[in-house]
Design a protein around this motif. Structure first.
Motif, mmCIF file in Angstrom:
data_model
loop_
_atom_site.group_PDB
_atom_site.id
_atom_site.type_symbol
_atom_site.label_atom_id
_atom_site.label_comp_id
_atom_site.label_asym_id
_atom_site.label_seq_id
_atom_site.Cartn_x
_atom_site.Cartn_y
_atom_site.Cartn_z
ATOM 1 N N SER A 130 50.842 63.831 107.437
ATOM 2 C CA SER A 130 49.840 64.498 108.272
ATOM 3 C C SER A 130 48.743 63.513 108.645
ATOM 4 C CB SER A 130 49.219 65.688 107.530
ATOM 5 O OG SER A 130 50.209 66.638 107.187
ATOM 6 N N PRO A 131 48.179 63.644 109.843
ATOM 7 C CA PRO A 131 47.098 62.732 110.239
ATOM 8 C C PRO A 131 45.817 63.028 109.491
ATOM 9 C CG PRO A 131 47.392 64.433 111.905
ATOM 10 C CD PRO A 131 48.508 64.612 110.912
ATOM 11 N N TRP A 132 44.935 62.029 109.406
ATOM 12 C CA TRP A 132 43.619 62.264 108.836
ATOM 13 C C TRP A 132 42.903 63.287 109.711
ATOM 14 C CZ3 TRP A 132 38.818 62.572 110.624
ATOM 15 C CH2 TRP A 132 37.787 62.638 109.696
ATOM 16 N N GLY A 133 42.271 64.259 109.073
ATOM 17 C CA GLY A 133 41.569 65.302 109.806
ATOM 18 C C GLY A 133 42.416 66.521 110.078
ATOM 19 N N ASP A 134 43.661 66.519 109.599
ATOM 20 C CA ASP A 134 44.556 67.655 109.844
ATOM 21 C C ASP A 134 44.036 68.928 109.184
ATOM 22 O OD1 ASP A 134 47.076 68.768 110.817
ATOM 23 O OD2 ASP A 134 47.634 68.903 108.704
ATOM 24 N N ASP A 135 43.235 68.774 108.128
ATOM 25 C CA ASP A 135 42.689 69.944 107.428
ATOM 26 C C ASP A 135 41.339 70.379 107.994
ATOM 27 O OD1 ASP A 135 41.522 67.570 106.595
ATOM 28 O OD2 ASP A 135 41.057 68.318 104.597
ATOM 29 N N LEU A 136 40.881 69.698 109.040
ATOM 30 C CA LEU A 136 39.598 70.040 109.655
ATOM 31 C C LEU A 136 39.853 70.834 110.922
ATOM 32 C CD1 LEU A 136 37.904 66.546 109.291
ATOM 33 C CD2 LEU A 136 37.587 68.527 107.804
ATOM 34 N N SER A 137 39.405 72.069 110.942
ATOM 35 C CA SER A 137 39.715 72.946 112.076
ATOM 36 C C SER A 137 38.540 73.151 113.017
ATOM 37 C CB SER A 137 40.179 74.323 111.556
ATOM 38 O OG SER A 137 39.172 74.914 110.748
ATOM 39 N N MET A 138 37.356 72.684 112.632
ATOM 40 C CA MET A 138 36.174 72.936 113.456
ATOM 41 C C MET A 138 36.216 72.125 114.752
ATOM 42 S SD MET A 138 35.697 70.409 111.179
ATOM 43 C CE MET A 138 35.047 71.218 109.715
ATOM 44 N N ALA A 139 35.590 72.653 115.771
ATOM 45 C CA ALA A 139 35.515 71.949 117.051
ATOM 46 C C ALA A 139 34.305 71.035 117.107
ATOM 47 C CB ALA A 139 35.472 72.951 118.203
ATOM 48 N N ASP A 140 33.335 71.263 116.222
ATOM 49 C CA ASP A 140 32.130 70.438 116.183
ATOM 50 C C ASP A 140 31.773 70.134 114.739
ATOM 51 O OD1 ASP A 140 31.085 70.490 119.097
ATOM 52 O OD2 ASP A 140 31.425 72.599 118.640
ATOM 53 N N PHE A 141 31.240 68.919 114.512
ATOM 54 C CA PHE A 141 30.710 68.573 113.207
ATOM 55 C C PHE A 141 29.215 68.858 113.191
ATOM 56 C CE2 PHE A 141 34.351 65.473 112.945
ATOM 57 C CZ PHE A 141 34.992 66.124 111.898
ATOM 58 N N THR A 142 28.765 69.572 112.187
ATOM 59 C CA THR A 142 27.343 69.854 112.043
ATOM 60 C C THR A 142 26.714 68.835 111.087
ATOM 61 O OG1 THR A 142 27.671 71.315 110.143
ATOM 62 C CG2 THR A 142 27.782 72.303 112.362
ATOM 63 N N PHE A 143 25.399 68.791 111.089
ATOM 64 C CA PHE A 143 24.692 67.923 110.151
ATOM 65 C C PHE A 143 25.082 68.271 108.721
ATOM 66 C CE2 PHE A 143 21.216 67.304 107.175
ATOM 67 C CZ PHE A 143 20.923 65.964 107.351
ATOM 68 N N GLU A 144 25.167 69.563 108.424
ATOM 69 C CA GLU A 144 25.477 70.002 107.057
ATOM 70 C C GLU A 144 26.836 69.469 106.602
ATOM 71 O OE1 GLU A 144 24.330 71.850 109.443
ATOM 72 O OE2 GLU A 144 22.485 72.783 108.711
ATOM 73 N N GLN A 145 27.807 69.428 107.502
ATOM 74 C CA GLN A 145 29.127 68.906 107.142
ATOM 75 C C GLN A 145 29.107 67.391 106.984
ATOM 76 O OE1 GLN A 145 30.842 70.625 110.573
ATOM 77 N NE2 GLN A 145 31.783 72.349 109.501
ATOM 78 N N LEU A 146 28.400 66.722 107.889
ATOM 79 C CA LEU A 146 28.402 65.261 107.878
ATOM 80 C C LEU A 146 27.606 64.667 106.723
ATOM 81 C CD1 LEU A 146 28.120 64.213 111.628
ATOM 82 C CD2 LEU A 146 30.012 63.795 110.061
ATOM 83 N N VAL A 147 26.545 65.332 106.294
ATOM 84 C CA VAL A 147 25.751 64.761 105.217
ATOM 85 C C VAL A 147 26.523 64.792 103.895
ATOM 86 C CG1 VAL A 147 24.531 66.815 104.335
ATOM 87 C CG2 VAL A 147 23.351 64.591 104.404
ATOM 88 N N LEU A 148 27.540 65.625 103.807
ATOM 89 C CA LEU A 148 28.382 65.688 102.608
ATOM 90 C C LEU A 148 29.522 64.673 102.647
ATOM 91 C CD1 LEU A 148 28.598 69.549 102.030
ATOM 92 C CD2 LEU A 148 27.088 67.893 100.924
#
Length: 401
Positions: A130-148
């Motif tokens: 599976s490609p990297w990011g295959d488990d990420l379904s969101m259309a946008d990254f938020t600050f809350e997701q990126l800071v983690l």
């Protein structure tokens, strides 16, 4: 004036950088310029690129100052409305530029786009199903997701030039995670659009920056990541800061612990992992969470073939014995975790047709977990490694296989 400026920083990668440039020139989208910033190479990169590409690319040499300075140099030269980044050992798939530009044109509030990517080895072979990011379904990254955690692969990043200018570009003081730092600052100006399909190939090899796990590099990585997170949280509201502080710091310590264990520094790794557990027990007091990260690290950085498998057994086996008490697995679970890591490597060796490595991995995995012989796919792989792929298709039709 080109619509997209593609910036490729490079240092002593004269073969890989040609593949990177070729992947840009194979794009279905053609309104681009290629800017290669050579960060002080002494392997003949400049001569080869000038001879092969001539005025089809802009080649700039600078004394060695690091990727951040090289990328900022490229940004200063860029003429496009969008600035795209491509590491010199990575590749774009042919539809990358077309789809990224279209996405940013449709989503006017987005300051940046990114996408999934295949992980490949030094020779360009895919190392995961599976490609990297295959488990990420969101259309946008938020600050809350990126800071983690840095969910954005730099070689898939397309940024609006005006937003990039507002952030001031990459911070040269940060060596590890300078791209993560920039993405977090960009969230102040708009959203980050994520395309849920692979549009690039990211190379994992022993000379890549991400493979470094010696003591100095790991300590510097942790130092830089803590600085990035602390600075990012300082710019948020008190509510966000309180909610995310412990989780974000825990992930910095946990990821550093993975690097420590991968390099055999289990004492330091245990201290950092204990700190991660204290900060965020819900995530880090889970053996599978940590060992999955460690397996992934070893798969991407250890040598291929039987050597990598033997090192996987040694490193992972020792790590599992030296985990904090709350994570210490039973003997049976230790065996299962090691065998799972070996099975991962068996499939990589299978794709490379390295039958000796597959046989070694199969034997070792079965010794750790005999129940693997009840797994139809694993048994098929084992048989194929013994008798050859051209003679195994009929065996797969037999009952129980």
């Amino acid at each position: 004036m080109a619509r997209v400026s593609v910036i490729i920083p490079t240092y002593n990668r004269r073969d890989y950088v040609q593949e990177a440039i070729d992947s840009v020139m194979a794009q279905t989208f053609t309104d681009y310029e290629v800017i290669v910033v050579d960060d002080g190479s002494d392997d003949g990169t400049g001569e080869i690129l000038r001879k092969r590409y001539g005025n089809r690319i802009r080649y700039e040499w600078q004394r060695n100052q690091g990727e951040s300075v090289a990328r900022n140099h490229g940004i200063a030269l860029a003429q496009g409305d969008f600035v795209a980044f491509l590491d010199s050992d990575d590749l774009w798939l042919s539809e990358n530029a077309a789809m990224q530009v279209q996405s940013l044109e449709i989503n006017a509030d987005a300051v940046m786009g990114c996408a999934q990517a295949w992980l490949v080895d030094a020779d360009g072979r895919v190392v995961e199903d599976s490609p990297w990011g295959d488990d990420l379904s969101m259309a946008d990254f938020t600050f809350e997701q990126l800071v983690l955690g840095n969910h954005v692969i730099c070689s898939t990043a397309f940024v609006r030039r005006d937003a990039l200018d507002q952030t001031g570009g990459f911070d040269p003081k940060i060596r590890y995670g300078e791209d993560w730092d920039l993405w977090l600052r960009l969230t102040s100006f708009g959203s980050i659009r994520f395309l849920s399909q692979p549009l690039a190939c990211i190379r994992r090899h022993n000379t890549a920056q991400t493979s470094f796990c010696n003591a100095y590099a790991t300590d510097r990585i942790l130092e830089d990541h803590l600085r990035i997170v602390t600075r990012a949280l300082a710019l948020t509201s008190t509510e966000h800061r309180t909610k995310l502080h412990d989780q974000a710091l825990a992930r910095c310590y946990g990821r550093a612990a993975v690097l420590d264990y991968a390099s055999g520094r289990t004492d330091t790794g245990q201290d950092r992992l204990n700190r991660a557990i204290r900060l965020d027990k819900a995530v880090w007091a889970d053996t599978d969470t940590f060992t999955d990260l460690l397996r992934y690290r070893l798969l991407g950085t250890l040598p291929s073939g039987t050597e990598g498998m033997a090192l996987t057994i040694a490193i992972l086996g020792k790590a599992l014995l030296d985990l904090p008490l709350v994570l210490t697995p039973s003997y049976r679970k230790r065996c299962r975790l090691v065998s799972e890591a070996l099975v991962d490597r068996c499939y990589v060796a299978y794709r490379a047709a390295d039958w000796a490595a597959v046989r070694y991995g199969v034997r070792s995995a079965v010794l750790h977990t005999p129940k693997l012989l009840l797994n139809r796919g694993f048994v098929s792989l084992a048989i194929e490694s013994l008798i050859g792929s051209d003679r195994v298709s009929w065996l797969r039709k037999l009952p129980g296989l």
